[in-house]
Design an enzyme around this catalytic site. Structure first.
Site, PDB file in Angstrom:
ATOM      1  N   GLU A 165     -94.294  32.664   9.038  1.00 31.78           N
ATOM      2  CA  GLU A 165     -92.956  32.110   9.321  1.00 31.78           C
ATOM      3  C   GLU A 165     -92.984  30.813  10.156  1.00 31.78           C
ATOM      4  OE1 GLU A 165     -92.930  35.292   7.587  1.00 31.78           O
ATOM      5  OE2 GLU A 165     -90.813  34.771   7.680  1.00 31.78           O
ATOM      6  N   TYR A 167     -94.820  30.250  12.963  1.00 34.26           N
ATOM      7  CA  TYR A 167     -95.084  30.427  14.403  1.00 34.26           C
ATOM      8  C   TYR A 167     -96.501  29.941  14.739  1.00 34.26           C
ATOM      9  CZ  TYR A 167     -90.711  33.084  14.671  1.00 34.26           C
ATOM     10  OH  TYR A 167     -89.388  33.456  14.632  1.00 34.26           O
ATOM     11  N   ARG A 215     -99.812  39.482   9.948  1.00 33.81           N
ATOM     12  CA  ARG A 215     -98.768  39.010   9.028  1.00 33.81           C
ATOM     13  C   ARG A 215     -99.121  37.597   8.600  1.00 33.81           C
ATOM     14  NH1 ARG A 215     -92.224  39.270   9.223  1.00 33.81           N
ATOM     15  NH2 ARG A 215     -91.973  38.769   7.022  1.00 33.81           N
ATOM     16  N   HIS A 253     -89.372  29.118   9.146  1.00 36.75           N
ATOM     17  CA  HIS A 253     -87.958  29.092   9.520  1.00 36.75           C
ATOM     18  C   HIS A 253     -87.313  27.742   9.205  1.00 36.75           C
ATOM     19  CE1 HIS A 253     -87.888  33.048  11.010  1.00 36.75           C
ATOM     20  NE2 HIS A 253     -88.724  32.837  12.002  1.00 36.75           N
ATOM     21  N   GLN A 340     -74.595  38.648   8.093  1.00 36.05           N
ATOM     22  CA  GLN A 340     -73.401  38.397   8.894  1.00 36.05           C
ATOM     23  C   GLN A 340     -73.397  39.080  10.262  1.00 36.05           C
ATOM     24  OE1 GLN A 340     -70.716  38.351   5.079  1.00 36.05           O
ATOM     25  NE2 GLN A 340     -69.392  38.269   6.826  1.00 36.05           N
ATOM     26  N   LYS A 566     -59.105  19.454   7.757  1.00 32.17           N
ATOM     27  CA  LYS A 566     -59.880  19.164   8.975  1.00 32.17           C
ATOM     28  C   LYS A 566     -60.838  18.007   8.708  1.00 32.17           C
ATOM     29  CE  LYS A 566     -61.153  23.577   9.602  1.00 32.17           C
ATOM     30  NZ  LYS A 566     -60.119  24.308   8.891  1.00 32.17           N
ATOM     31  N   GLY A 654     -57.120  43.083   7.613  1.00 30.57           N
ATOM     32  CA  GLY A 654     -56.304  41.893   7.400  1.00 30.57           C
ATOM     33  C   GLY A 654     -54.839  42.124   7.700  1.00 30.57           C
TER      34      GLY A 654
HETATM   35  P1  NAP Z   1     -60.415  30.358   5.776  1.00 28.21           P
HETATM   36  O1  NAP Z   1     -61.865  30.418   6.049  1.00 28.21           O
HETATM   37  O2  NAP Z   1     -59.456  30.504   6.883  1.00 28.21           O
HETATM   38  O3  NAP Z   1     -60.162  28.980   5.031  1.00 28.21           O
HETATM   39  C1  NAP Z   1     -58.907  28.570   4.624  1.00 28.21           C
HETATM   40  C2  NAP Z   1     -58.963  27.124   4.142  1.00 28.21           C
HETATM   41  O4  NAP Z   1     -57.685  26.714   3.821  1.00 28.21           O
HETATM   42  C3  NAP Z   1     -59.489  26.164   5.166  1.00 28.21           C
HETATM   43  O5  NAP Z   1     -60.289  25.209   4.499  1.00 28.21           O
HETATM   44  C4  NAP Z   1     -58.236  25.509   5.737  1.00 28.21           C
HETATM   45  O6  NAP Z   1     -58.740  24.271   6.101  1.00 28.21           O
HETATM   46  C5  NAP Z   1     -57.292  25.563   4.558  1.00 28.21           C
HETATM   47  N1  NAP Z   1     -55.893  25.757   4.918  1.00 28.21           N
HETATM   48  C6  NAP Z   1     -55.364  26.647   5.789  1.00 28.21           C
HETATM   49  N2  NAP Z   1     -54.029  26.559   5.812  1.00 28.21           N
HETATM   50  C7  NAP Z   1     -53.675  25.598   4.932  1.00 28.21           C
HETATM   51  C8  NAP Z   1     -52.437  25.061   4.498  1.00 28.21           C
HETATM   52  N3  NAP Z   1     -51.293  25.487   5.002  1.00 28.21           N
HETATM   53  N4  NAP Z   1     -52.481  24.075   3.592  1.00 28.21           N
HETATM   54  C9  NAP Z   1     -53.624  23.635   3.085  1.00 28.21           C
HETATM   55  N5  NAP Z   1     -54.835  24.115   3.450  1.00 28.21           N
HETATM   56  C10 NAP Z   1     -54.857  25.089   4.362  1.00 28.21           C
HETATM   57  O7  NAP Z   1     -60.017  31.442   4.711  1.00 28.21           O
HETATM   58  P2  NAP Z   1     -60.723  31.839   3.367  1.00 28.21           P
HETATM   59  O8  NAP Z   1     -61.539  30.763   2.815  1.00 28.21           O
HETATM   60  O9  NAP Z   1     -59.624  32.385   2.551  1.00 28.21           O
HETATM   61  O10 NAP Z   1     -61.678  33.003   3.808  1.00 28.21           O
HETATM   62  C11 NAP Z   1     -61.154  34.189   4.360  1.00 28.21           C
HETATM   63  C12 NAP Z   1     -62.198  34.874   5.209  1.00 28.21           C
HETATM   64  O11 NAP Z   1     -63.248  35.362   4.410  1.00 28.21           O
HETATM   65  C13 NAP Z   1     -62.791  33.945   6.230  1.00 28.21           C
HETATM   66  O12 NAP Z   1     -62.903  34.599   7.459  1.00 28.21           O
HETATM   67  C14 NAP Z   1     -64.132  33.650   5.695  1.00 28.21           C
HETATM   68  O13 NAP Z   1     -65.067  33.455   6.739  1.00 28.21           O
HETATM   69  C15 NAP Z   1     -64.474  34.902   4.900  1.00 28.21           C
HETATM   70  N6  NAP Z   1     -65.366  34.541   3.796  1.00 28.21           N
HETATM   71  C16 NAP Z   1     -66.590  34.064   4.093  1.00 28.21           C
HETATM   72  C17 NAP Z   1     -67.427  33.671   3.075  1.00 28.21           C
HETATM   73  C18 NAP Z   1     -68.789  33.119   3.376  1.00 28.21           C
HETATM   74  O14 NAP Z   1     -69.214  33.077   4.504  1.00 28.21           O
HETATM   75  N7  NAP Z   1     -69.527  32.681   2.403  1.00 28.21           N
HETATM   76  C19 NAP Z   1     -67.014  33.750   1.789  1.00 28.21           C
HETATM   77  C20 NAP Z   1     -65.745  34.225   1.508  1.00 28.21           C
HETATM   78  C21 NAP Z   1     -64.930  34.600   2.531  1.00 28.21           C
HETATM   79  P3  NAP Z   1     -57.871  23.058   6.606  1.00 28.21           P
HETATM   80  O15 NAP Z   1     -56.864  23.676   7.536  1.00 28.21           O
HETATM   81  O16 NAP Z   1     -58.855  22.159   7.256  1.00 28.21           O
HETATM   82  O17 NAP Z   1     -57.319  22.480   5.385  1.00 28.21           O
HETATM   83 FE1  SF4 Z   2     -77.651  42.319   7.972  1.00 33.22          FE
HETATM   84 FE2  SF4 Z   2     -76.281  44.517   7.378  1.00 33.22          FE
HETATM   85 FE3  SF4 Z   2     -75.765  42.232   6.081  1.00 33.22          FE
HETATM   86 FE4  SF4 Z   2     -78.008  43.645   5.645  1.00 33.22          FE
HETATM   87  S1  SF4 Z   2     -75.909  44.276   5.201  1.00 33.22           S
HETATM   88  S2  SF4 Z   2     -77.869  41.464   5.953  1.00 33.22           S
HETATM   89  S3  SF4 Z   2     -78.467  44.366   7.699  1.00 33.22           S
HETATM   90  S4  SF4 Z   2     -75.469  42.599   8.260  1.00 33.22           S
END
Ligand code: NAP
Ligand code: SF4
Length: 677
Positions: A165, A167, A215, A253, A340, A566, A654
């Site tokens: 990794e 190290y 390892r 890493h 996560q 943003k 939610g």
């Molecule tokens: P989010 O992360 O809150 O993103 C919402 C997006 O919409 C942002 O880009 C925001 O950016 C924009 N937005 C908010 N209000 C708005 C408005 N009134 N008009 C126009 N744009 C607006 O929500 P999400 O994408 O629906 O995800 C939901 C949750 O699921 C989040 O907590 C996310 O972390 C999680 N999730 C994570 C992943 C991942 O990590 N890969 C994948 C799916 C979901 P601006 O305000 O800058 O425009």
């Molecule tokens: Fe980590 Fe649990 Fe996601 Fe597996 S399911 S990657 S252990 S948080």
């Protein structure tokens, strides 16, 4: 007869005989650094009770300069040794074996005093390391050997010496980090001297009847990394120096190739572990993206590797082996490789846990003990929060009915499972379905819970989730505008070749972009295609395993523009350890990403935007479709009806707080509520 005879077969290593072929690989959990050793011991005790054949601890620093961060755990004092004895005794009492990993971070150590073969800064570290002189090298080797002797004193069955990794030991071995011209650098014989000497001295320090695992990095995935011939030469020298077994490491890493994320195909690198096993006489452990007993059994049945290592799957389910051997594999909570709650927590300075199993790392604090008075519980909404609340309540002896308005359980998880690269979410929904059935939860799909009917239950849990936020953009009622929910549920299809503008670049905006540019089956389901997309080559043909021609992604299926208001870089708030992968994937597919956007109006030709507060550069983004991914609002209609009818309810997930909700928080909230009822 067991379905996993090869996985459950003991392994005689000489110093110890392991009860099966499953190793819980090393993970930094941050638990040792809390100083709560009862908590650390309980964490490992549960995994030993759950049947792990061998447990390897998180990396322990051999000295201050080699610690990953200041204050990282190590075996420095008699008190430290006594604490570690609590851990080893707990594991041994469950019939398990445990080895301590010795990890010298070298230039990855977060501190000005970090040391390395040469003063070459790592791209992911802020400090230029101090070049070790001859006395400094001797000190590092002596400290590693001392750590091994102390591990023996603390009751461990062995040590794993971290040589992969990127190290310290790996840094001495690879040409990219070792620019020395003395006997510790230059040609292969000199570059392998430090790892080999470390193993020789460890063996001398611990005696013959103690397990020593090395390892080894099979593929560095960095420019000027090692070649395959060099890896084999190192392995043979380490074998001669007195190791008992090889564990295998994939990538450094700092590598820009993902190696453990959910989009990495299962077993994408096990061909290298198998190849090493054919080149050496010691047993070899396969690692990386193995998360089911079926996969482990298939690898072991092939007969080349002797063991499989799974790390995060033991966070998701401490009873992985016990359930498999009892014929209850479908009850194993799957690790979906999301990072996560484990790695992302560590990078946020928190202790590791698990999205699927909130008890992980909290074994002494979160208990699902039998309810003193079993009651009738209704849960409205079978998304992650509702399913977990129903499950934990049922495990505790309550009688639970779970209502879901849609034809299927899963809620927002059903959106994730259709995204290319997130196929593991399929297994998570399947596990919930099986676990709910096994726990006796009465699941009523196609059934919208009404306040009147719920009033008859002793406890009501509202987990009705979210609904898409209305961004109120002029023109959003036009026919070519759809919500992410319409698209991902399959209600709306967008033709290949179309131009698509995505409004909102949060987690779902990124997921929708991936869905549009990439077809299914995705490279995650085709390892050869995935390796080509990320520019991985055979290390016997390309140094470090990086293809000279670089990544070769397939053409995007649609032309996508991803926008946010943003001004910051899109994707900056995605997972700490996985955000870069999503950004790199979309860049490779030529997705245009725009920040600081004002949405002026949607028109039949696309969407008109301007930039910045001064609304400059007003222009049209031509698009055949516009997809709204603008976040969510809580779905609280049922909660309000219940309040109006004077029915007390617990509101979670939610429906409680939609902002920045993810499955991790939803599942955690559901589990913690049900543990209290
Ligand atoms: P989010 O992360 O809150 O993103 C919402 C997006 O919409 C942002 O880009 C925001 O950016 C924009 N937005 C908010 N209000 C708005 C408005 N009134 N008009 C126009 N744009 C607006 O929500 P999400 O994408 O629906 O995800 C939901 C949750 O699921 C989040 O907590 C996310 O972390 C999680 N999730 C994570 C992943 C991942 O990590 N890969 C994948 C799916 C979901 P601006 O305000 O800058 O425009
Ligand atoms: Fe980590 Fe649990 Fe996601 Fe597996 S399911 S990657 S252990 S948080």
């Amino acid at each position: 007869m067991s379905a996993y005879p090869h996985m459950l077969r003991p392994l005689d290593l000489g110093p110890v005989t392991l009860r099966n072929r499953v190793m819980m690989g090393s993970m930094h959990t941050g638990l040792e650094e809390t100083g709560d050793w009862a908590r650390v011991a309980e964490f490992y005790r549960e995994r030993a009770r759950g049947g792990a054949g061998l447990i390897v601890t998180g990396g322990m620093a051999p000295n201050a300069e080699g610690a990953v961060f200041p204050g990282a755990a190590g075996l420095f004092t008699a008190e430290d040794i006594a604490h570690h004895r609590e851990v080893t005794s707990a594991v041994h009492a469950q019939g398990g074996h445990i080895a301590m990993q010795i990890l010298h971070a070298g230039r990855y150590a977060y501190g000005r005093d970090c040391v390395a073969p040469s003063p070459v800064k790592a791209p992911i570290a802020p400090f230029v390391p101090v070049e070790l002189d001859e006395a400094g090298i001797e000190k590092q080797i002596a400290d590693i050997a001392t750590a091994a002797a102390r591990a023996r004193e603390a009751g461990y069955d062995g040590v794993e010496v971290m040589g992969s990794e990127g190290y310290l030991l790996n840094q001495f071995f690879a040409p990219c980090t070792n620019h020395r011209s003395d006997r510790w650098g230059g040609g292969l014989e000199n570059r392998l001297r430090l790892p080999v000497e470390a193993i020789r001295r460890v063996r001398a320090a611990v005696g013959a009847d103690f397990m020593v695992i090395f390892r080894i990095s099979l593929i560095d995935l960095v420019p000027e990394g090692s070649t395959w011939d060099e890896v084999v030469a190192l392995a043979r020298a380490v074998e001669d120096a007195g190791a008992n077994m090889f564990n295998t490491g994939i990538g450094w890493h700092e590598s820009r190739v993902p190696t453990i994320a959910t989009s990495v195909p299962r077993g994408a690198f096990t061909w290298l572990s198998e190849r090493l096993a054919e080149a050496v006489s010691l047993p070899v452990i396969a690692s990386n993206r193995i998360n089911t007993p079926e996969h482990a059994e298939a690898l072991l049945k092939a007969g080349t590797v002797a063991m499989v290592s799974m790390a995060r799957p033991f966070l998701a389910d401490a009873d992985f082996v016990a359930k498999a051997s009892a014929g209850r594999a479908r009850a194993i909570a799957p690790c979906i490789a999301c990072n996560q709650a484990c790695l992302d927590h560590i990078f946020e300075g928190r202790t590791a846990s698990c999205l699927v199993n909130p008890r992980a790392g909290h074994e002494t604090q979160l208990s699902y003990s039998p309810a003193t008075q079993p009651r009738e519980i209704a849960v409205a909404g079978a998304g992650p929060a509702g399913m977990m609340a129903a499950l934990v309540a049922a495990w505790r002896g309550h009688r639970v009915t779970l209502f879901e308005a849609a034809p299927h359980i899963g809620g927002q998880l059903n959106m994730a499972r259709v995204i290319p690269g997130k196929e593991e979410f399929d297994g998570l929904v399947a596990w919930f379905a099986a676990a709910l059935a096994d726990a006796g939860v009465e699941v009523q799909t196609d059934c919208r819970a009404e306040a009147g009917a719920l009033a008859a239950f002793d406890e009501v849990i509202v987990a009705t989730g979210v609904r898409p936020r209305d961004p109120a953009i002029p023109g959003q009622d036009l026919a070519h505008v759809v919500s992410y929910a319409q698209l991902l549920s399959g209600a709306v299809q967008i033709a290949e070749g179309a131009r698509v503008a995505i409004v909102g670049a949060g987690g779902i905006g990124f997921d929708v972009a991936a869905y549009l540019v990439q077809g299914r089956p995705s490279p995650t389901e085709d390892a050869a295609l995935w390796l080509r997309e990320w520019g991985v080559a055979d290390p016997s043909q390309a140094r470090g395993g990086l293809a000279p021609e670089g990544p070769r992604p397939e053409r995007a299926l649609r032309e996508v523009t991803l926008m946010q208001r943003k001004a910051e870089r899109p994707g900056r708030r995605l997972g700490r350890t996985t955000g870069w992968i999503h950004r790199a994937h979309l860049r490779a597919k030529e997705v245009q990403m725009l920040s600081g956007v004002n949405y002026e109006r949607i028109c039949p030709q696309g969407i008109e935007i301007s930039l910045g507060e001064e609304r400059r550069e007003r222009r049209l983004i031509p698009a055949d479709h516009v997809v709204l991914c603008t976040g969510q609002e809580p779905e609280r209609r049922l909660a309000e009806q219940l309040a109006a009818a004077d029915v007390t309810a617990h509101v979670i997930g939610g429906a409680d707080v939609a902002a920045e909700l993810d499955a991790r928080r939803a599942i955690d909230q559901g589990a913690r509520l049900a543990a209290r009822l």
